[in-house]
Enzyme design. Structure first.
Site, short mmCIF file in Angstrom:
data_model
loop_
_atom_site.label_atom_id
_atom_site.label_comp_id
_atom_site.label_asym_id
_atom_site.label_seq_id
_atom_site.Cartn_x
_atom_site.Cartn_y
_atom_site.Cartn_z
N ASP A 64 32.95 19.90 29.85
CA ASP A 64 34.16 20.33 29.16
C ASP A 64 34.11 21.86 29.03
O ASP A 64 33.09 22.48 29.32
CB ASP A 64 34.30 19.67 27.79
CG ASP A 64 33.03 19.76 26.97
OD1 ASP A 64 32.29 20.75 27.10
OD2 ASP A 64 32.77 18.84 26.19
N ASP A 66 34.65 24.98 26.43
CA ASP A 66 34.82 25.42 25.05
C ASP A 66 35.19 26.89 25.05
O ASP A 66 34.72 27.68 25.87
CB ASP A 66 33.51 25.22 24.27
CG ASP A 66 33.06 23.77 24.28
OD1 ASP A 66 33.87 22.91 23.92
OD2 ASP A 66 31.91 23.51 24.69
N ASP A 145 22.89 27.58 19.17
CA ASP A 145 21.57 26.95 19.16
C ASP A 145 20.61 27.57 20.19
O ASP A 145 19.67 28.28 19.83
CB ASP A 145 21.67 25.42 19.28
CG ASP A 145 22.55 24.93 20.43
OD1 ASP A 145 23.07 25.76 21.19
OD2 ASP A 145 22.71 23.70 20.56
P1 ATP Z 1 27.87 19.82 26.88
O1 ATP Z 1 29.32 19.99 26.51
O2 ATP Z 1 27.56 19.93 28.31
O3 ATP Z 1 27.24 18.64 26.21
P2 ATP Z 1 27.59 22.23 25.34
O4 ATP Z 1 26.51 23.25 25.31
O5 ATP Z 1 28.95 22.70 25.73
O6 ATP Z 1 27.08 21.06 26.25
P3 ATP Z 1 28.86 21.31 22.94
O7 ATP Z 1 28.39 20.25 22.01
O8 ATP Z 1 30.09 21.12 23.72
O9 ATP Z 1 27.63 21.58 23.91
O10 ATP Z 1 28.94 22.63 22.07
C1 ATP Z 1 29.49 23.84 22.58
C2 ATP Z 1 28.65 25.02 22.13
O11 ATP Z 1 28.64 25.11 20.70
C3 ATP Z 1 27.19 24.96 22.51
O12 ATP Z 1 26.97 25.42 23.81
C4 ATP Z 1 26.55 25.86 21.47
O13 ATP Z 1 26.74 27.21 21.80
C5 ATP Z 1 27.37 25.55 20.25
N1 ATP Z 1 26.78 24.47 19.45
C6 ATP Z 1 27.02 23.14 19.56
N2 ATP Z 1 26.30 22.44 18.69
C7 ATP Z 1 25.57 23.32 18.01
C8 ATP Z 1 24.62 23.22 16.95
N3 ATP Z 1 24.29 22.03 16.44
N4 ATP Z 1 24.07 24.36 16.49
C9 ATP Z 1 24.42 25.56 17.00
N5 ATP Z 1 25.28 25.72 17.99
C10 ATP Z 1 25.86 24.63 18.49
MG MG Z 2 30.70 21.56 25.76
#
Ligand code: ATP
Ligand code: MG
Length: 446
Positions: A64, A66, A145
């Site tokens: 996805d 963001d 994170d």
């Molecule tokens: P994917 O969507 O492939 O699972 P992602 O890294 O995009 O991985 P998301 O859960 O969509 O993960 O979150 C988007 C972003 O928000 C992350 O890349 C990170 O920068 C931030 N983020 C998400 N969860 C946390 C958390 N628990 N603590 C700190 N930052 C977070």
């Molecule tokens: Mg994501």
């Protein structure tokens, strides 16, 4: 302790210009681009961030997209008709285009005690309860994170902005938590699950300082809301590397906090077929995902919780209970204990329990029971489950063969299989069945 939390102390970010990285607009979802441009044209900062940037840099297809911006959620909403504000713990704008949702988050500040108007909230243990303190671009980067999740693609000049040294970590295949790992895991223990999930999926290694605290802090997951853990468990199991993820979760002691009864059962009988049973199911899941086939969480939960259910059933039977009621009680007990940790929604827990409840019925291969089982809405899942059990040596492998043949053959072939069964069944068994009522007639209590 909040060394990184004062805005003046941030090191200068590195700007990687368009010519020096591989991300092109053609790889970004057109809808995400629309949102980025609209924000930019509205006079706001607009960046692609997180998994989208990370995966594109690694040559992978993002799940996805963001977006991070300095526009407040209300301002984002006023720019888009198709926009909803969601979330209490973490307020976000969702911009919807048909099936695709683009998440737009306003820059957040880290938690350093100076919270404004209760928008951010920490528990006594230092856990983030609410995360709605808005901040600057730099603050937003440093509160994320892992470094690899804190890269920003700037729609103004198509550069990538690296605040935390993430480009080097990407190049080295290294996961590094931003800031003090102890503090960051305590703030949000789910980050430990995320560490394992990304490491397994990307084939990255967690650098030692970010890895060491996990073993000791794993049990903080016991305090996380079961509904949030359900979402995380699905991501862990549906990421395409479920087996590797499962093994890593166990190694770090994280699995125990998600499935305590299963861990207990597995710890009792390491290297035995329950382990193989789970491993096979996870492998199947991974290959189905690789082939773009659907997977059902009900089946996976049924697999993961089967060993505790089976052990409890055996216990109850040893106390003299018959198989069917014993299985029913064991299923109810195990499910209710599991729901205290990971909230499995009813639409998955009900089929999960049906899969279990149907298991003894595969042994009954005579008369109308066969047709009834075949017609059951959960037949296919229960059959797959039974064959998986047979494959790892639990139960009769002949059962799987028989039910497989039954489905593959025509009507005449089915008759023949049923006939064989009627004559093959030992007379002793048949006699025992006779006194039972044949068909349940709708009586006064039906
Ligand atoms: P994917 O969507 O492939 O699972 P992602 O890294 O995009 O991985 P998301 O859960 O969509 O993960 O979150 C988007 C972003 O928000 C992350 O890349 C990170 O920068 C931030 N983020 C998400 N969860 C946390 C958390 N628990 N603590 C700190 N930052 C977070
Ligand atoms: Mg994501």
């Amino acid at each position: 302790m909040s060394t990184l939390n004062t805005s003046s102390a941030f090191p200068e970010p590195t700007i990687v210009p368009r010519a020096e990285h591989g991300i092109s607009r053609a790889q970004i979802s057109p809808n995400a681009l629309k949102v980025l441009y609209r924000l930019k044209d509205g006079g706001f900062a607009a960046y692609l961030v997180g998994g989208g940037v990370r995966d594109l840099l690694l040559g992978r297809e993002p799940k996805d997209f963001d977006i991070a911006t300095d526009a407040r959620p209300e301002e984002v909403r006023s720019l888009f008709r198709n926009c909803r504000l969601i979330g209490r713990r973490f307020r976000l704008a969702h911009v919807r285009f048909g099936n695709e949702i683009i998440e737009v988050a306003t820059f957040r500040a880290p938690h350093d005690g100076a919270e404004d108007e209760g928008a951010g909230e920490l528990s006594e243990e230092g856990r983030i309860l609410r995360d709605n303190v808005y901040g600057t671009f730099e603050q937003d980067a440093w509160r994320r994170d892992f470094t690899i999740n804190a890269l920003y693609y700037n729609i103004r000049d198509f550069s990538v902005v690296d605040h935390t040294g993430a480009m080097a970590d990407i190049a080295e295949g290294r996961m590094r938590l931003i800031g003090d790992p102890q503090v960051r895991y305590r703030e949000d223990p789910v980050r430990m699950l995320r560490a394992v999930r990304f490491a397994a999926k990307l084939g990255f290694r967690i650098e030692p300082a970010s890895e060491a605290p996990i073993f000791e802090l794993a049990e903080l997951l016991f305090d996380i809301a079961p509904a949030r853990l359900f979402d995380e468990v699905l991501k862990l199991l549906h990421g395409g590397v479920a087996l590797e993820t499962f093994e890593q979760l166990r190694r770090y002691g994280l699995f125990r906090a998600l499935f305590p009864l299963t861990e207990q059962a597995l710890a009792q009988e390491e290297q035995s077929y329950p382990m193989t049973f789970i491993a096979r199911a996870l492998e199947n899941t991974d290959s189905r995902i690789a082939e773009g086939k659907p997977v059902t969480p009900a089946f996976l939960f049924a697999v993961l919780l089967w060993e505790p259910v089976r052990l409890r059933t055996a216990e109850l039977m040893a106390e003299g209970m018959a198989e069917i009621p014993a299985l029913q009680i064991a299923a109810a007990e195990v499910t209710s204990e599991q729901l205290r940790h990971v909230a499995i929604p009813k639409r998955f827990s009900l089929p999960m329990r049906e899969i279990w409840a149907l298991q003894p019925r595969f042994a009954q291969r005579r008369g109308k029971r066969v047709a009834r089982l075949l017609a059951h809405p959960r037949f296919r899942a229960a059959y797959d489950f039974m064959c998986l059990r047979a494959e790892v040596g639990e139960g009769d492998p002949e059962l799987c063969t028989w039910w497989t043949q039954l489905q593959e053959t025509d009507a005449a072939g089915q008759q023949e299989l049923l006939q064989q069964q009627a004559t093959a069944e030992p007379a002793r068994k048949r006699r025992r069945r006779r006194p039972r009522k044949r068909a349940r007639k709708p009586g006064p209590d039906a």
